[in-house]
Design an enzyme around this catalytic site. Structure first.
Site, mmCIF file in Angstrom:
data_model
loop_
_atom_site.group_PDB
_atom_site.id
_atom_site.type_symbol
_atom_site.label_atom_id
_atom_site.label_comp_id
_atom_site.label_asym_id
_atom_site.label_seq_id
_atom_site.Cartn_x
_atom_site.Cartn_y
_atom_site.Cartn_z
ATOM 1 N N HIS A 157 10.097 -7.874 -12.486
ATOM 2 C CA HIS A 157 11.094 -8.559 -13.309
ATOM 3 C C HIS A 157 10.624 -8.733 -14.748
ATOM 4 O O HIS A 157 9.432 -8.857 -15.007
ATOM 5 C CB HIS A 157 11.386 -9.955 -12.748
ATOM 6 C CG HIS A 157 11.809 -9.946 -11.322
ATOM 7 N ND1 HIS A 157 11.397 -10.893 -10.427
ATOM 8 C CD2 HIS A 157 12.621 -9.103 -10.627
ATOM 9 C CE1 HIS A 157 11.930 -10.646 -9.241
ATOM 10 N NE2 HIS A 157 12.676 -9.562 -9.339
ATOM 11 N N LYS A 163 4.012 -15.278 -19.704
ATOM 12 C CA LYS A 163 3.804 -16.081 -18.497
ATOM 13 C C LYS A 163 2.317 -16.307 -18.268
ATOM 14 O O LYS A 163 1.494 -15.441 -18.566
ATOM 15 C CB LYS A 163 4.381 -15.370 -17.271
ATOM 16 C CG LYS A 163 5.872 -15.163 -17.323
ATOM 17 C CD LYS A 163 6.357 -14.365 -16.130
ATOM 18 C CE LYS A 163 7.850 -14.112 -16.237
ATOM 19 N NZ LYS A 163 8.322 -13.214 -15.182
ATOM 20 N N GLN A 180 8.571 -23.972 -19.778
ATOM 21 C CA GLN A 180 9.178 -24.012 -18.453
ATOM 22 C C GLN A 180 8.128 -23.663 -17.407
ATOM 23 O O GLN A 180 7.360 -22.725 -17.591
ATOM 24 C CB GLN A 180 10.325 -22.997 -18.393
ATOM 25 C CG GLN A 180 11.052 -22.935 -17.075
ATOM 26 C CD GLN A 180 12.229 -21.974 -17.129
ATOM 27 O OE1 GLN A 180 12.943 -21.905 -18.121
ATOM 28 N NE2 GLN A 180 12.438 -21.222 -16.063
ATOM 29 N N ASP A 181 8.081 -24.436 -16.329
ATOM 30 C CA ASP A 181 7.205 -24.143 -15.198
ATOM 31 C C ASP A 181 8.072 -23.779 -14.000
ATOM 32 O O ASP A 181 9.114 -24.392 -13.769
ATOM 33 C CB ASP A 181 6.355 -25.356 -14.824
ATOM 34 C CG ASP A 181 5.167 -25.557 -15.746
ATOM 35 O OD1 ASP A 181 5.202 -25.088 -16.894
ATOM 36 O OD2 ASP A 181 4.196 -26.188 -15.303
ATOM 37 N N TYR A 226 3.995 -20.421 -12.155
ATOM 38 C CA TYR A 226 3.918 -19.769 -13.453
ATOM 39 C C TYR A 226 4.568 -20.599 -14.543
ATOM 40 O O TYR A 226 5.570 -21.260 -14.333
ATOM 41 C CB TYR A 226 4.450 -18.338 -13.439
ATOM 42 C CG TYR A 226 5.771 -18.049 -12.796
ATOM 43 C CD1 TYR A 226 6.876 -17.710 -13.558
ATOM 44 C CD2 TYR A 226 5.907 -18.058 -11.409
ATOM 45 C CE1 TYR A 226 8.083 -17.395 -12.959
ATOM 46 C CE2 TYR A 226 7.108 -17.740 -10.814
ATOM 47 C CZ TYR A 226 8.195 -17.410 -11.593
ATOM 48 O OH TYR A 226 9.387 -17.099 -11.015
ATOM 49 N N ASP A 258 16.384 -6.970 -5.779
ATOM 50 C CA ASP A 258 15.218 -6.188 -6.197
ATOM 51 C C ASP A 258 15.303 -4.744 -5.721
ATOM 52 O O ASP A 258 14.834 -3.835 -6.415
ATOM 53 C CB ASP A 258 13.921 -6.840 -5.699
ATOM 54 C CG ASP A 258 13.538 -8.063 -6.517
ATOM 55 O OD1 ASP A 258 14.237 -8.376 -7.502
ATOM 56 O OD2 ASP A 258 12.537 -8.711 -6.174
ATOM 57 N N ARG A 261 8.129 -9.570 -4.724
ATOM 58 C CA ARG A 261 9.057 -10.018 -5.763
ATOM 59 C C ARG A 261 8.787 -9.198 -7.020
ATOM 60 O O ARG A 261 7.673 -9.095 -7.478
ATOM 61 C CB ARG A 261 8.858 -11.500 -6.063
ATOM 62 C CG ARG A 261 9.212 -12.408 -4.893
ATOM 63 C CD ARG A 261 9.063 -13.875 -5.292
ATOM 64 N NE ARG A 261 9.338 -14.765 -4.182
ATOM 65 C CZ ARG A 261 10.515 -15.309 -3.914
ATOM 66 N NH1 ARG A 261 11.552 -15.043 -4.691
ATOM 67 N NH2 ARG A 261 10.668 -16.114 -2.881
#
Length: 182
Positions: free
Chosen positions: A55, A65, A40-41, A125, A163, A52
């Protein structure tokens, strides 16, 4: 550098038209010990002051990643959450930018976040596992135990409500340790 992290500096070929570089090559990454198969991109577009993270995905949905900046500049931050690791609970940060073209490989078991240091950033990512909403978790970016300097003045920080509501590391540790013992 924390165990398992790999900073990748690609070979960049420049001429009067611009530049060219490989952002991913499975053979060369394998030579550096990166065995992840990416599935997955993701791309994030953010403006100055956005923070951000931090996570991570839990359990079978954990993700390794490979991160890089396509446009702009970020402070990229990871925290080792692997209970068996010598660097458990430690923080690593690095500036990633369109100028230095550095990439960071982050193995499973790390929390990840970044702050935007340029006017705008285009952040890319690759992930080795699919996102699963029920497995998402995180640590609040202001955790005093981690003491992260995000490089953004407090009055310029832009943080999502989600967040801001994340727990401190000590609360995340209890959940992580409980799940790793099951």
């Amino acid at each position: 550098m924390l165990e398992g992290l790999v900073v990748i500096e690609p070979s960049v070929f420049k001429d009067n038209r611009g530049c060219f570089f490989e952002s991913y090559n499975a053979k060369s990454f394998l030579k550096q010990g990166i065995k992840s198969s990416f599935v997955q991109d993701n791309i994030s577009i953010s403006s100055y002051g956005v923070i951000r993270g931090l996570h991570y995905q839990e359990g079978e949905h954990a993700q390794a990643k490979l991160v890089q900046v396509l446009k702009g500049r970020v402070l990229d931050v990871v925290v080792d959450l692997r209970p068996w690791s010598k660097s458990y609970g430690e923080v690593f940060s690095i500036e990633l930018s369109e100028t230095n073209r550095l990439q960071l490989y982050i193995p499973r078991g790390f929390a990840h976040g970044f702050s935007v240091l340029s006017e705008e950033v285009l952040f890319h990512y690759k992930c080795d596992n699919y996102y699963n909403k029920e497995s998402e978790s995180g640590i609040v970016y202001t955790d005093p135990e981690l003491n992260i300097d995000w490089g953004i003045p407090k009055d310029k920080e832009i943080i999502s409500d989600k967040d801001l509501a994340l727990p401190f590391l000590e609360h995340a540790e209890k959940a992580i340790l409980q799940k790793s013992s099951q």
